[in-house]
Design an enzyme around this catalytic site. Structure first.
Site, PDB file in Angstrom:
ATOM      1  N   ASP A 280     -41.353  18.909 -13.830  1.00 46.88           N
ATOM      2  CA  ASP A 280     -40.469  17.907 -13.769  1.00 46.88           C
ATOM      3  C   ASP A 280     -41.632  16.932 -12.009  1.00 46.88           C
ATOM      4  O   ASP A 280     -41.816  17.069 -11.504  1.00 46.88           O
ATOM      5  CB  ASP A 280     -39.583  17.142 -12.933  1.00 46.88           C
ATOM      6  CG  ASP A 280     -38.900  16.002 -13.005  1.00 46.88           C
ATOM      7  OD1 ASP A 280     -39.863  14.432 -13.361  1.00 46.88           O
ATOM      8  OD2 ASP A 280     -38.314  15.925 -11.887  1.00 46.88           O
TER       9      ASP A 280
ATOM     10  N   GLU B 238     -43.274  24.777 -24.608  1.00 42.17           N
ATOM     11  CA  GLU B 238     -43.516  24.432 -22.918  1.00 42.17           C
ATOM     12  C   GLU B 238     -42.081  23.986 -22.127  1.00 42.17           C
ATOM     13  O   GLU B 238     -41.439  23.142 -22.862  1.00 42.17           O
ATOM     14  CB  GLU B 238     -44.439  24.018 -22.632  1.00 42.17           C
ATOM     15  CG  GLU B 238     -45.714  24.314 -23.577  1.00 42.17           C
ATOM     16  CD  GLU B 238     -46.847  22.789 -23.405  1.00 42.17           C
ATOM     17  OE1 GLU B 238     -47.303  22.576 -22.375  1.00 42.17           O
ATOM     18  OE2 GLU B 238     -47.791  22.978 -24.348  1.00 42.17           O
TER      19      GLU B 238
ATOM     20  N   CYS C  31     -18.471   1.100  13.019  1.00 44.32           N
ATOM     21  CA  CYS C  31     -17.066   1.394  14.182  1.00 44.32           C
ATOM     22  C   CYS C  31     -17.860   1.560  15.416  1.00 44.32           C
ATOM     23  O   CYS C  31     -18.968   2.197  15.908  1.00 44.32           O
ATOM     24  CB  CYS C  31     -16.481   2.203  14.395  1.00 44.32           C
ATOM     25  SG  CYS C  31     -14.985   2.693  15.369  1.00 44.32           S
TER      26      CYS C  31
ATOM     27  N   LYS D  70     -41.337  21.466 -19.617  1.00 47.05           N
ATOM     28  CA  LYS D  70     -41.253  19.431 -18.940  1.00 47.05           C
ATOM     29  C   LYS D  70     -41.542  19.821 -17.961  1.00 47.05           C
ATOM     30  O   LYS D  70     -40.303  20.075 -17.207  1.00 47.05           O
ATOM     31  CB  LYS D  70     -40.466  18.809 -19.843  1.00 47.05           C
ATOM     32  CG  LYS D  70     -41.153  17.252 -19.366  1.00 47.05           C
ATOM     33  CD  LYS D  70     -40.230  16.218 -21.024  1.00 47.05           C
ATOM     34  CE  LYS D  70     -40.781  14.724 -20.591  1.00 47.05           C
ATOM     35  NZ  LYS D  70     -41.257  14.722 -19.578  1.00 47.05           N
TER      36      LYS D  70
ATOM     37  N   TYR E 265     -51.944  21.450 -19.595  1.00 48.38           N
ATOM     38  CA  TYR E 265     -51.241  21.887 -20.123  1.00 48.38           C
ATOM     39  C   TYR E 265     -52.229  21.184 -21.775  1.00 48.38           C
ATOM     40  O   TYR E 265     -51.622  21.263 -22.466  1.00 48.38           O
ATOM     41  CB  TYR E 265     -50.068  21.389 -20.753  1.00 48.38           C
ATOM     42  CG  TYR E 265     -49.158  20.227 -19.533  1.00 48.38           C
ATOM     43  CD1 TYR E 265     -49.841  18.648 -20.715  1.00 48.38           C
ATOM     44  CD2 TYR E 265     -48.827  19.399 -18.704  1.00 48.38           C
ATOM     45  CE1 TYR E 265     -49.944  17.919 -19.856  1.00 48.38           C
ATOM     46  CE2 TYR E 265     -48.477  18.737 -18.655  1.00 48.38           C
ATOM     47  CZ  TYR E 265     -49.075  16.852 -19.073  1.00 48.38           C
ATOM     48  OH  TYR E 265     -48.945  16.321 -18.180  1.00 48.38           O
TER      49      TYR E 265
ATOM     50  N   CYS F  50     -11.912   0.121  11.218  1.00 40.63           N
ATOM     51  CA  CYS F  50     -12.726   1.718  10.890  1.00 40.63           C
ATOM     52  C   CYS F  50     -11.135   2.075  10.590  1.00 40.63           C
ATOM     53  O   CYS F  50      -9.683   2.348  10.787  1.00 40.63           O
ATOM     54  CB  CYS F  50     -12.826   1.599  12.787  1.00 40.63           C
ATOM     55  SG  CYS F  50     -12.356   3.440  12.744  1.00 40.63           S
TER      56      CYS F  50
ATOM     57  N   CYS G  83     -13.723   6.384  18.980  1.00 36.73           N
ATOM     58  CA  CYS G  83     -13.037   6.578  17.982  1.00 36.73           C
ATOM     59  C   CYS G  83     -12.622   7.871  17.502  1.00 36.73           C
ATOM     60  O   CYS G  83     -13.634   8.325  17.424  1.00 36.73           O
ATOM     61  CB  CYS G  83     -13.757   5.938  17.577  1.00 36.73           C
ATOM     62  SG  CYS G  83     -13.818   5.933  15.089  1.00 36.73           S
TER      63      CYS G  83
ATOM     64  N   CYS H 200      -9.158   4.841  13.372  1.00 34.89           N
ATOM     65  CA  CYS H 200      -9.103   4.227  15.185  1.00 34.89           C
ATOM     66  C   CYS H 200      -8.644   2.237  14.639  1.00 34.89           C
ATOM     67  O   CYS H 200      -8.382   1.817  15.700  1.00 34.89           O
ATOM     68  CB  CYS H 200     -10.031   4.231  16.157  1.00 34.89           C
ATOM     69  SG  CYS H 200     -11.566   3.148  15.599  1.00 34.89           S
TER      70      CYS H 200
ATOM     71  N   LYS I 266     -34.896  16.422 -23.834  1.00 33.28           N
ATOM     72  CA  LYS I 266     -34.398  16.925 -22.261  1.00 33.28           C
ATOM     73  C   LYS I 266     -33.188  16.927 -22.126  1.00 33.28           C
ATOM     74  O   LYS I 266     -32.162  16.516 -23.115  1.00 33.28           O
ATOM     75  CB  LYS I 266     -34.165  15.167 -22.174  1.00 33.28           C
ATOM     76  CG  LYS I 266     -36.081  14.266 -21.972  1.00 33.28           C
ATOM     77  CD  LYS I 266     -36.358  14.481 -20.857  1.00 33.28           C
ATOM     78  CE  LYS I 266     -37.327  12.878 -20.484  1.00 33.28           C
ATOM     79  NZ  LYS I 266     -36.839  12.064 -20.275  1.00 33.28           N
TER      80      LYS I 266
HETATM   81  S1  IVH Z   1     -48.188  16.776 -23.120  1.00 29.74           S
HETATM   82  C1  IVH Z   1     -49.265  12.736 -25.009  1.00 29.74           C
HETATM   83  N1  IVH Z   1     -46.379  18.781 -22.289  1.00 29.74           N
HETATM   84  O1  IVH Z   1     -44.053  14.801 -19.518  1.00 29.74           O
HETATM   85  C2  IVH Z   1     -48.914  13.495 -24.308  1.00 29.74           C
HETATM   86  N2  IVH Z   1     -46.312  16.898 -20.779  1.00 29.74           N
HETATM   87  O2  IVH Z   1     -42.575  12.161 -20.917  1.00 29.74           O
HETATM   88  C3  IVH Z   1     -48.883  14.358 -23.759  1.00 29.74           C
HETATM   89  N3  IVH Z   1     -45.387  16.559 -18.587  1.00 29.74           N
HETATM   90  O3  IVH Z   1     -46.507  11.785 -19.978  1.00 29.74           O
HETATM   91  C4  IVH Z   1     -48.223  15.556 -22.763  1.00 29.74           C
HETATM   92  N4  IVH Z   1     -44.594  18.756 -18.859  1.00 29.74           N
HETATM   93  O4  IVH Z   1     -46.390  13.448 -17.474  1.00 29.74           O
HETATM   94  C5  IVH Z   1     -47.190  17.277 -22.137  1.00 29.74           C
HETATM   95  N5  IVH Z   1     -45.432  20.850 -20.114  1.00 29.74           N
HETATM   96  C6  IVH Z   1     -46.158  19.582 -21.079  1.00 29.74           C
HETATM   97  C7  IVH Z   1     -45.415  18.692 -20.213  1.00 29.74           C
HETATM   98  C8  IVH Z   1     -45.670  17.118 -19.660  1.00 29.74           C
HETATM   99  C9  IVH Z   1     -44.355  16.699 -18.279  1.00 29.74           C
HETATM  100  C10 IVH Z   1     -44.715  14.931 -18.846  1.00 29.74           C
HETATM  101  C11 IVH Z   1     -46.465  14.191 -19.141  1.00 29.74           C
HETATM  102  C12 IVH Z   1     -46.186  13.384 -19.383  1.00 29.74           C
HETATM  103  C13 IVH Z   1     -44.927  13.090 -19.773  1.00 29.74           C
HETATM  104  C14 IVH Z   1     -44.024  12.392 -20.882  1.00 29.74           C
END
Ligand code: IVH
Length: 669
Positions: A122, A118, A429, A120, A231, A411, A434, A414, A317
């Site tokens: 942010d 999946e 400045c 991740k 998720y 500056c 200037c 000037c 990551k």
């Molecule tokens: S599963 C047991 N799935 O990433 C932990 N986490 O670095 C289960 N996050 O605390 C987390 N997308 O806030 C999971 N598709 C995803 C995610 C995800 C973002 C975040 C989540 C977690 C952090 C861990």
């Protein structure tokens, strides 16, 4: 109880039916992105339910769609202990580390494993608890054991179901976990608005999302257009795999990110990681990696946990939001107000899909703290998808000759001695003549929100200054064709065109002129308020601090800055020169067209649809949507939990509309 209406049982049924309809259409719109009815129809159903619940409070339920508007602001967040600890994930940064993970997993399980990948997201982690299918608690992660109760805020997020769609076998208490995020577009728009208002910008979408969820006033959360992806779910009941969990979450009404996939073994996982490395930048939400989970729940249980993280999942990551390059030089930029800001001149490098040759160094304290030196190899990154910054030097690569950077005392343009005022991080400045400051001011003066002189770019301004063709903004209005023809890139036609644009810009509005003057703390909104309230430039010049501060929306610091500006003889001379050169600022414009032309309207409280949408409609009809009630306001529209503006409207005798009244106003032929 009136005895001519339908029996209460029917109201109850009607309310239940309305809730079901609203819930269904809300889900189609916010979760599945597949609406079946228009906004107006949705509003009609919504209004009917609001009215019904108002007339019969006993019908109101916590899962009603009407409860999304946000309740009373709280003093602080209640702490909630998580039923199950909210863990984090182990990280991997290379294919090799992913293979290590795979080896560990297979060794432990002793058989082939399937994975689900999946994106991740942010954002910030959120726990959602449903009792008998109704959302009862939304909590932040906190320290993993205890989080904060942000239920009223999370209720305002449209993709969070307030009631689950019924699926047989759904447990009495169900906890879902997911991520709340701010879409990139919404983040960019928010920052653009803040910039226009002259307010500090947010660094990145993630922090902004976190801040939005932790607002004490749910109405502020509601304005932020947050999104969610869910998720995880507990308990999973009879489900056997994570894949089934994801499908079930969607069936229950949650928004699930569609880009999840099942793989046999590790190779497919690595391909998925490669596939999304670049593609993820095209999404409207921030992603910082890929989460890889063992698919079979029985195998997950077998693998268990180590301290803070499950052994059945890992976060890969992506590294390349950062890049390493050479910092060739530290230079400083002198802004319109004289503030000196250091920046790095870099050997160009690719970061997150674009080439970066310059990066901000924030201020001299930051440079000293990070010990960044000229000639260093440095790590650069894109903060919040926008401004690249230097993160740190790579010390192992530092040359023995590298010396700490010494900020300029004078500056660079000037030569005036720079001043660092107490408590300030920047040197300034203070020379009003200037050339660097003048250049920045002129670039602002001709910009779109100001005098809007299209075709007069900064390169041309720089040439004009260099040749002594202009020394102030008013000189722009005395340029001749011969002048322009001396400049690079100009011929007969283009010179005539620019002169015509300059001539046209003389007919402007007071609002634009005030903004163009570059008064400290006065952005587009401040200029609009001033223009609307005072009407002429002479009145603005004559206003004292008290008069300025009495304008709704203008605080004491801004009032003082405006007064200071006009006390300065140079500013007065500039205004006089501009007027003498033919600049004619018209009083606040009343759009001549449109049914609401010349009318102004202020909204207070929460409406059943985004305020920005309603305001856009008002403007499209020629009306003005203001933020403060004055005697020139024609209507005040009152939504749920309105503010003090209602009182003010009553005092001024302004007509008050409810949402139905507003709809009528907008819909009238
Ligand atoms: S599963 C047991 N799935 O990433 C932990 N986490 O670095 C289960 N996050 O605390 C987390 N997308 O806030 C999971 N598709 C995803 C995610 C995800 C973002 C975040 C989540 C977690 C952090 C861990």
């Amino acid at each position: 109880m009136p005895n001519d209406g339908p029996p209460p049982r029917d109201w109850r049924r009607r309310a239940a039916w309305l809730r079901e309809q609203l819930e269904r259409h809300g889900h189609l719109y916010h979760v599945l992105d597949r609406p079946e009815i228009g906004d107006a129809e949705y509003d009609r159903l919504f209004r009917e339910l609001v009215d019904l619940e108002a007339a019969h409070p006993e019908l109101s339920t916590p899962d009603s769609p009407t409860q999304r508007v946000g309740g009373v602001p709280s003093e602080a967040f209640r702490k909630v202990r998580h039923r199950i600890r909210m863990l984090s994930l182990g990280n991997a940064f290379s294919g090799e580390e992913m293979r290590d993970f795979h080896r560990r997993v297979t060794r432990e399980v002793g058989e082939e494993v399937e994975y689900v990948t999946e994106l991740k997201i942010d954002g910030l982690a959120m726990s959602l608890t449903y009792e008998d299918g109704v959302l009862t608690t939304a909590a932040t992660r906190g320290d993993g054991t205890t989080g904060e109760d942000v239920t009223p805020n999370v209720r305002t997020i449209r993709s969070v179901p307030l009631r689950l769609r019924s699926v047989e076998g759904t447990p009495a208490v169900l906890e879902a976990r997911g991520e709340v995020y701010l879409p990139k577009q919404a983040f960019a728009e928010l920052n653009a608005r803040l910039e226009e208002e002259g307010k500090p910008l947010y660094a990145n979408a993630r922090n902004t999302a976190a801040g939005s969820v932790r607002q004490l006033d749910p109405k502020l959360t509601a304005e932020r257009r947050l999104g969610t992806f869910v998720y995880a779910m507990d308990p999973p009941g009879a489900l056997k795999t994570h894949f089934e969990v994801m499908r079930r979450l969607a069936e229950l009404g949650f928004r699930v990110n569609p880009n999840y996939r099942v793989h046999q073994g590790i190779e497919g996982v690595l391909e998925y990681i490669e596939e999304w490395r670049e593609k993820r930048h095209e999404l409207d939400y921030g992603t910082d990696g890929v989460v890889v989970k063992v698919n079979r729940l029985a195998q997950q249980a077998e693998l268990g946990f180590v301290s803070h993280a499950p052994r059945w999942a890992i976060a890969f990551k992506y590294p390349e939001e950062q890049a390493v390059t050479l910092l060739e030089q530290i230079q400083v930029n002198v802004g319109r107000t004289g503030v000196v800001t250091p920046f790095a001149v870099l050997t160009p490098v690719l970061v997150a899909g674009s080439t970066v040759a310059r990066a901000t160094l924030h201020n001299e304290d930051d440079i000293a703290r990070k010990d960044i030196r000229e000639g260093d190899t440095v790590v650069v990154q894109k903060a919040g998808d926008v401004i690249p910054e230097v993160v740190r030097p790579v010390l192992e690569k530092r040359s023995p000759e590298a010396r700490p950077w010494v900020p300029p005392t004078h500056c660079p343009r000037c030569g005036t001695l720079l001043v660092r005022e107490e408590g300030q991080v920047a040197r300034r400045c203070l020379n009003p003549d200037c050339p660097a400051r003048l250049f920045e001011f002129l670039a602002h003066f001709v910009s779109r929100g100001a005098m809007n002189i299209e075709g007069l770019g900064w390169r041309t301004i720089a040439q004009m200054l260099e040749r002594g063709m202009i020394a102030s903004a008013a000189d722009i209005y005395h340029l001749t064709k011969d002048d322009l023809l001396q400049l690079e890139g100009f011929a007969e036609r283009s010179a005539e065109k620019l002169l015509a644009t300059i001539e046209g810009s003389k007919t402007t509005t007071l609002r634009h002129l005030l903004y163009a003057l570059g008064i400290n703390h006065v952005g587009g909104t401040g200029a609009t308020l001033l223009a609307r309230e005072l009407g002429t430039i002479e009145a603005v010049e004559a206003a004292d601090v008290e008069r300025l501060g009495a304008i709704d929306g203008i605080g004491p610091i801004v009032a003082q800055a405006i007064w200071d500006f006009f006390q300065n003889p140079r500013s007065r001379a500039l205004v006089a020169d501009l007027l003498a050169s033919g600049v004619r600022p018209a009083p606040p414009e009343a759009p001549a067209q449109g049914r609401l032309a010349g009318k102004s309207l202020v909204i207070t409280g929460t409406l059943s649809r985004p305020r920005s949408e309603v305001e856009a409609e008002i403007r499209a009809l020629g009306g003005e949507a203001g933020s403060s009630v004055t005697k020139k306001t024609d209507w005040v529209v009152v939504g749920d939990s309105p503010g003090s503006k209602v009182e003010k409207a009553k005092k001024l005798g302004i007509e008050i509309l409810d949402e139905a009244g507003l709809r009528q106003l907008l819909a009238e032929p």
